[in-house]
Design an enzyme around this catalytic site. Structure first.
Site, PDB file in Angstrom:
ATOM      1  CB  SER A 221       1.631  25.274  -6.635  1.00 47.47           C
ATOM      2  OG  SER A 221       1.139  26.228  -5.544  1.00 47.47           O
TER       3      SER A 221
ATOM      4  CG  HIS B  62      -2.415  23.042  -6.347  1.00 48.08           C
ATOM      5  ND1 HIS B  62      -3.113  22.135  -6.255  1.00 48.08           N
ATOM      6  CD2 HIS B  62      -1.966  23.450  -5.481  1.00 48.08           C
ATOM      7  CE1 HIS B  62      -3.051  21.909  -4.841  1.00 48.08           C
ATOM      8  NE2 HIS B  62      -2.249  22.500  -4.255  1.00 48.08           N
TER       9      HIS B  62
ATOM     10  CG  ASP C 208      -1.312  25.729  -2.795  1.00 53.30           C
ATOM     11  OD1 ASP C 208      -0.348  25.582  -3.322  1.00 53.30           O
ATOM     12  OD2 ASP C 208      -1.966  24.577  -2.407  1.00 53.30           O
TER      13      ASP C 208
ATOM     14  CG  MET D 213      -2.234  28.430   2.367  1.00 47.94           C
ATOM     15  SD  MET D 213      -0.675  28.491   2.353  1.00 47.94           S
ATOM     16  CE  MET D 213      -0.056  27.299   1.337  1.00 47.94           C
TER      17      MET D 213
ATOM     18  CG  HIS E   8      -4.850  22.483  -1.426  1.00 45.68           C
ATOM     19  ND1 HIS E   8      -3.371  22.404  -1.277  1.00 45.68           N
ATOM     20  CD2 HIS E   8      -5.460  22.022  -0.237  1.00 45.68           C
ATOM     21  CE1 HIS E   8      -3.219  21.575  -0.135  1.00 45.68           C
ATOM     22  NE2 HIS E   8      -4.632  21.332   0.556  1.00 45.68           N
TER      23      HIS E   8
ATOM     24  CG  MET F 242      -4.219  24.073   2.748  1.00 43.75           C
ATOM     25  SD  MET F 242      -2.286  24.331   2.094  1.00 43.75           S
ATOM     26  CE  MET F 242      -2.951  25.020   0.679  1.00 43.75           C
TER      27      MET F 242
ATOM     28  CG  MET G 223      -1.171  17.579   1.919  1.00 43.66           C
ATOM     29  SD  MET G 223      -1.276  18.721   0.648  1.00 43.66           S
ATOM     30  CE  MET G 223       0.208  19.798   1.026  1.00 43.66           C
TER      31      MET G 223
ATOM     32  N   GLY H 264       1.363  24.553   3.980  1.00 43.71           N
ATOM     33  CA  GLY H 264       1.547  26.024   4.559  1.00 43.71           C
ATOM     34  C   GLY H 264       2.517  26.894   3.556  1.00 43.71           C
ATOM     35  CG  PHE H 265       5.285  27.949   4.407  1.00 43.55           C
ATOM     36  CD1 PHE H 265       5.076  27.541   5.656  1.00 43.55           C
ATOM     37  CD2 PHE H 265       5.163  29.543   4.226  1.00 43.55           C
ATOM     38  CE1 PHE H 265       4.492  28.326   6.733  1.00 43.55           C
ATOM     39  CE2 PHE H 265       4.808  30.302   5.332  1.00 43.55           C
ATOM     40  CZ  PHE H 265       4.406  29.971   6.434  1.00 43.55           C
ATOM     41  N   GLY H 266       5.546  26.915   0.182  1.00 46.76           N
ATOM     42  CA  GLY H 266       6.175  26.105  -0.927  1.00 46.76           C
ATOM     43  C   GLY H 266       7.529  25.727  -0.421  1.00 46.76           C
TER      44      GLY H 266
ATOM     45  CG  ASP I 213       0.090  19.953  -2.812  1.00 45.61           C
ATOM     46  OD1 ASP I 213      -0.891  20.652  -2.370  1.00 45.61           O
ATOM     47  OD2 ASP I 213       1.185  20.744  -3.054  1.00 45.61           O
ATOM     48  N   GLY I 214       3.526  18.834  -2.653  1.00 39.79           N
ATOM     49  CA  GLY I 214       4.453  19.011  -1.981  1.00 39.79           C
ATOM     50  C   GLY I 214       5.855  18.466  -1.815  1.00 39.79           C
TER      51      GLY I 214
HETATM   52  C1  DX5 Z   1       1.751  23.737   0.553  1.00 40.96           C
HETATM   53  C2  DX5 Z   1       0.776  23.605  -0.812  1.00 40.96           C
HETATM   54  C3  DX5 Z   1       1.795  23.015  -2.049  1.00 40.96           C
HETATM   55  C4  DX5 Z   1       2.952  23.676  -2.253  1.00 40.96           C
HETATM   56  C5  DX5 Z   1       3.565  23.028  -3.362  1.00 40.96           C
HETATM   57  O1  DX5 Z   1       0.828  24.018   1.616  1.00 40.96           O
HETATM   58  O2  DX5 Z   1      -0.310  23.006  -0.537  1.00 40.96           O
HETATM   59  O3  DX5 Z   1       0.727  23.103  -2.939  1.00 40.96           O
HETATM   60  O4  DX5 Z   1       2.479  25.125  -2.705  1.00 40.96           O
HETATM   61  O5  DX5 Z   1       4.710  23.915  -3.486  1.00 40.96           O
HETATM   62  P1  DX5 Z   1       5.973  23.245  -3.727  1.00 40.96           P
HETATM   63  O6  DX5 Z   1       6.070  22.244  -4.967  1.00 40.96           O
HETATM   64  O7  DX5 Z   1       7.071  24.183  -3.812  1.00 40.96           O
HETATM   65  O8  DX5 Z   1       6.395  22.243  -2.591  1.00 40.96           O
HETATM   66 ZN    ZN Z   2      -1.752  22.848  -2.393  1.00 42.61          ZN
END
Ligand code: DX5
Ligand code: ZN
Length: 219
Positions: free
Chosen positions: A9, A34, A36, A38, A67, A69, A138, A143-145, A176-177
């Site tokens: 990602s 990937h 993301d 948002m 992805h 969102m 998920m 929303g966040f890594g 993912d996540g």
């Molecule tokens: C979260 C994203 C994920 C996230 C994965 O909303 O959809 O793709 O970026 O990041 P990590 O691996 O840091 O959880």
């Molecule tokens: Zn994602």
């Protein structure tokens, strides 16, 4: 032996160097990228849109695993397809008509993915499973890594894997996540084909992308 694919990602990449970061991931052996997306509405974070994906397209031939969102998603599917996405994954909660949105993505010649949040049951998309190319499970709330993996989703992955076998469905299972070196093996054993990772790939082993991708792939 199932070939596991890794989709790093770029949410965890250096946003001031996204083109070079994508090249580094390709050299490091990533199978997909990937992305993301948002909108600060469907999820409480705002990242990138079609113009950035268009600008990044020339940096790699790897598939862009996009992805979305965002809500409402139907207004933007065409834009993300035109920008160079290869897989377009949407959340059922972000469209009035999931069947139509899946058809639109496929009519645009892209692979159609549907993402299930940790609290979204499989029954929400049961009738659509025959039409989709990828289920994005998920393992965090989007929303966040950098969030913690939610092990309760392993059951959902296993159920999707069984449904696929029993009904001869063709979808890939992507997770993912919060994927890291402690949970990747059991995620694969549950039935995952593709692992998404941001934090682990960019941060572990002093950011050695190749090493981190290899460790995840060979979990
Ligand atoms: C979260 C994203 C994920 C996230 C994965 O909303 O959809 O793709 O970026 O990041 P990590 O691996 O840091 O959880
Ligand atoms: Zn994602």
């Amino acid at each position: 032996m199932k070939k596991i694919q890794i989709s790093p990602s770029i949410l965890s990449a250096d946003f001031s160097q996204l083109g070079n970061e994508i090249k580094r991931l390709e050299v490091g052996g990533a199978d997909l990228i990937h992305v993301d997306v948002m909108d600060g509405h469907f999820v409480p974070n705002l990242t990138i849109g079609p113009p950035v994906i268009k600008a990044l397209r020339k940096y790699t031939n790897l598939p862009f695993d996009v992805h979305l969102m965002i809500n409402p998603v139907h207004k933007y599917i065409k834009d993300y397809a035109k920008a160079g996405s290869d897989i377009i994954t949407i959340h059922p909660e972000s469209t009035q008509n999931l069947k139509n949105s899946i058809k639109e993505i496929k009519d645009l010649g892209k692979m159609a993915g549907v993402s299930l949040n940790p609290d979204t049951p499989i029954k929400t998309i049961l009738k659509d499973l025959k039409d989709i190319d990828l289920v994005l499970v998920m393992s965090v709330f989007p929303g966040f890594g950098g969030q913690k993996f939610m092990p309760e989703v392993l059951k959902k992955i296993d159920e999707l894997n069984q449904l696929r076998t029993k009904n001869n469905f063709n979808y890939k299972i992507e997770v993912d996540g919060g994927i890291d070196f402690t949970n990747s093996k059991k995620t694969i054993e549950a039935g995952a084909d593709i692992l998404v990772s941001g934090t682990t790939i960019f941060k572990e082993n002093d950011g050695d992308l190749k090493k981190n991708i290899e460790i995840l792939r060979n979990s």
